[in-house]
Design a protein around this motif. Structure first.
Motif, PDB file in Angstrom:
ATOM      1  N   LEU B 110       0.833  -1.199   0.000  1.00 31.98           N
ATOM      2  CA  LEU B 110       0.000   0.000   0.000  1.00 31.98           C
ATOM      3  C   LEU B 110       0.870   1.252   0.000  1.00 31.98           C
ATOM      4  N   LEU B 111       1.874   1.249   0.874  1.00 32.75           N
ATOM      5  CA  LEU B 111       2.765   2.407   0.965  1.00 32.75           C
ATOM      6  C   LEU B 111       3.522   2.622  -0.338  1.00 32.75           C
ATOM      7  N   GLY B 112       4.173   1.558  -0.807  1.00 33.49           N
ATOM      8  CA  GLY B 112       4.992   1.667  -2.016  1.00 33.49           C
ATOM      9  C   GLY B 112       4.151   2.045  -3.217  1.00 33.49           C
ATOM     10  N   PHE B 113       2.997   1.397  -3.337  1.00 31.81           N
ATOM     11  CA  PHE B 113       2.147   1.605  -4.496  1.00 31.81           C
ATOM     12  C   PHE B 113       1.525   3.003  -4.472  1.00 31.81           C
ATOM     13  N   LEU B 114       1.038   3.415  -3.308  1.00 33.51           N
ATOM     14  CA  LEU B 114       0.419   4.744  -3.227  1.00 33.51           C
ATOM     15  C   LEU B 114       1.449   5.841  -3.480  1.00 33.51           C
ATOM     16  N   LEU B 115       2.650   5.655  -2.951  1.00 35.43           N
ATOM     17  CA  LEU B 115       3.715   6.626  -3.233  1.00 35.43           C
ATOM     18  C   LEU B 115       4.009   6.678  -4.730  1.00 35.43           C
ATOM     19  N   ALA B 116       4.111   5.484  -5.334  1.00 34.36           N
ATOM     20  CA  ALA B 116       4.415   5.429  -6.772  1.00 34.36           C
ATOM     21  C   ALA B 116       3.325   6.115  -7.575  1.00 34.36           C
ATOM     22  N   GLY B 117       2.065   5.768  -7.271  1.00 31.15           N
ATOM     23  CA  GLY B 117       0.950   6.381  -7.988  1.00 31.15           C
ATOM     24  C   GLY B 117       0.890   7.879  -7.736  1.00 31.15           C
ATOM     25  N   GLY B 118       1.087   8.242  -6.477  1.00 28.48           N
ATOM     26  CA  GLY B 118       0.996   9.652  -6.105  1.00 28.48           C
ATOM     27  C   GLY B 118       2.070  10.515  -6.743  1.00 28.48           C
TER      28      GLY B 118
END
Lengths: 286, 296
Positions: B110-118
């Motif tokens: 969640l952290l890695g993916f949301l950061l990447a998307g964000g």
């Protein structure tokens, strides 16, 4: 209400050149034309003659290399909701419903949601599109999309309406209906219209005047006044007056179309493949 | 004028059958609604049914090969049977440690993916809109993009003070480029007519960006998010296996070290289910955000 004094389009000595490796190429050369407030004027010409270029300059998408393009005396400096435009390609926003599309121009003007919804509903009602207001454009037919497109362009109350072969992608029957709808709308609103097409019947049926453009570099070859009375009826397209106009325009445009196809087309070539095969297969000859 | 005779075929011909021309569609048997529903959804039923049968055959084959310890060059000697795995799954579900492994992996994703998307989505949108930004950033992206996230593991360990930080970083890197590239592609494929139409309706730069470029790119952005989520899981599991102390990837690798063969399969299946669930979640969000796109 529509103001009669607004919407005077003036084009003076419009030229458009662009640079290529072989030097400057002139696409449009010395075009001058006028559209009086409330007048319906068409431009016809062979493909590539620069009629769309002219329309794009009026919309504010490109600047003339020389000459002047003005609306009500003001030089055009960029696109504006004062000048509505309808494109040949359907240009409704796929992510907005029909009503949201119509609201778009009002939203850009900063009108509050409730008010713009009310205005959009009124307009859609007048255009007979109320049952489709919550549809996404994907579900509409081509003719319907263009109707919504026209309503959307008119929603902000533009001074002039520019149409770039708007019915080119529609089938013949739908096109006739759309022409009728457009003339009806225009007669009610008394807005100035500049309509680009390559369809002679369409140009005559819709217009007060028709400008004929030459092949590239495009310039005005002739200006024809259409004396048919208003309101126009589909039956008029069979009148001798209409057919006479059509014949005249046809001969004017034919010359230019042949020029646009690369110059001389010999009488032999017009017959088709003017090679005497003497019973031989074409593949065997090549 | 030439006389043209047009005869209406509809009115001049007598009806073929005396009044018996009722539309066939309306004469449905009573209770036809259920029937019709079944008929209309036949394709879905078929797909579900065949899917279930094929899964059952797969598990049965697995059971057969492992229970009988078949060796066909490939050795099923030590491979756990589905029944064993199910048994371990029941035990694991009662053991809070297993749940912790799953939760920690989910948090990292969640952290890695949301950061990447964000970061990748806004960055891609800006890169797509402004050429100067594209010209500056694109070469760097093209050099970094082919490096698999796993290759970053040693570097990540050096870069980040905590183990957790480096694993999230690996996950972030894995999903960043697919999202960025797809957002860029979405921006490049925006129909210029729509942009011109918006400007003719009085939209200025910011409005064109918000009202045209962004929604027009959304379908492609969601493709990027789906791909990015897949790569995020790949990267996460690899990172956990190499340097983790927790997480479902670590659990799977540890099971091998501890000769808990059933737990290997359990870990794998859990990873599969988590991946499935996360791509499903993205699809749901996509549908909510893009109601105009017909579901496929």
């Amino acid at each position: 209400m529509a103001e009669k004094s607004r919407g005077l389009i003036e084009v003076r000595d419009f030229c458009l050149r662009y640079e290529t490796m072989e030097g400057a190429v002139e696409a449009v050369s010395n075009v001058s034309l006028t559209v009086q407030p409330g007048e319906f004027v068409s431009i016809i010409g062979p493909s590539g003659c620069g009629k769309s270029t002219l329309l794009n300059a009026l919309a504010g998408f490109l600047k003339p290399s020389s000459g002047r393009v003005t609306v009500d005396g003001e030089t055009i400096s960029g696109p504006s909701a004062d000048r509505g435009m309808i494109f040949q390609q359907y240009s409704l926003f796929p992510w907005m419903t029909v009503r949201e599309n119509v609201e778009f121009g009002l939203k850009m003007r900063g009108i509050r949601r409730g008010e713009r919804e009310r205005q959009a509903r009124t307009l859609l009602g007048l255009a007979g599109l109320t049952p489709f207001e919550d549809y996404y454009p994907d579900r509409l037919s081509g003719g319907m999309k263009q109707r919504v497109g026209i309503v959307r362009a008119l929603a902000t109350g533009p001074r002039i309406l520019l149409l770039d072969e708007p019915f080119g992608a529609l089938d013949a029957q739908t096109r006739l209906i759309m022409q009728q709808i457009l003339t009806n709308m225009w007669q009610r609103l008394k807005i100035s219209v500049l309509f680009v097409t390559h369809d002679l019947d369409e140009a005559i049926f819709l217009s007060d005047r028709v400008y004929v453009m030459t092949a590239r570099p495009g310039s005005i070859k002739a200006e024809i006044v259409v004396p048919l009375q208003r309101p126009r009826q589909p039956a008029m397209t069979l009148s001798s007056e209409f057919l006479g106009l059509r014949r005249g325009l046809m001969s004017l445009i034919r010359e230019e179309s042949i020029r646009a196809m690369g110059g001389e087309v010999s009488a032999e070539a017009m017959k088709g493949l003017a090679i005497d095969l003497e019973g031989q297969d074409l593949a065997a000859l090549l | 004028m030439e006389a043209v005779a047009i005869r209406s075929t509809a009115s001049s011909e007598p009806p073929l059958m005396g009044g018996g021309s009722q539309p066939a569609l309306q004469s449905q048997p009573a209770g036809g609604r259920t029937h019709r529903w079944l008929r209309l959804h036949r394709a879905e039923f078929r797909a579900t049914l065949i899917g279930l049968v094929s899964l059952a055959v797969f598990v049965a084959l697995w059971q057969y090969l492992t229970a009988n310890r078949i060796t066909l060059y490939v050795r099923f000697l030590n491979i756990p049977t589905p029944v064993d795995v199910l048994g371990r799954a029941v035990i694991a579900l009662h053991n809070p440690v297993f749940g912790d492994h799953v939760l920690i992996s989910c948090r990292r994703i969640l952290l890695g993916f949301l950061l990447a998307g964000g970061i990748a989505v806004p960055f891609g949108l800006l890169m797509g809109r402004y050429r100067i930004l594209r010209e500056i950033a694109f070469p760097i992206c093209e050099v970094l993009r082919p490096i698999p996230a796993i290759a970053w593991v040693p570097m990540a360990i050096m870069l980040w003070p905590t183990n957790e930080g480096s694993i999230v970083f690996i996950t972030f890197l894995g999903s960043f480029f697919p999202i960025l590239i797809n957002t860029l592609q979405g921006m490049a494929s925006v129909d210029p007519v729509l942009v011109r139409a918006a400007r003719c309706l009085g939209a200025r730069e910011a409005a064109v960006f918000r009202e045209v470029y962004l929604p027009a790119s959304l379908p492609q952005i969601f493709t990027g998010l789906t791909v990015g989520m897949g790569v995020a899981w790949v990267s996460l599991i690899a990172a956990e296996m190499i340097s983790g102390q927790f997480g479902i990837g670590y659990f799977t690798w540890e099971a091998y070290s501890l000769v808990q063969y059933s737990d290997i399969a359990l870990g794998m299946i859990t990873i599969g289910l988590l991946g499935l669930a996360s791509s499903f979640a993205i699809r749901i969000v996509g549908r909510l955000v893009m109601p105009w796109v017909a579901p496929r």
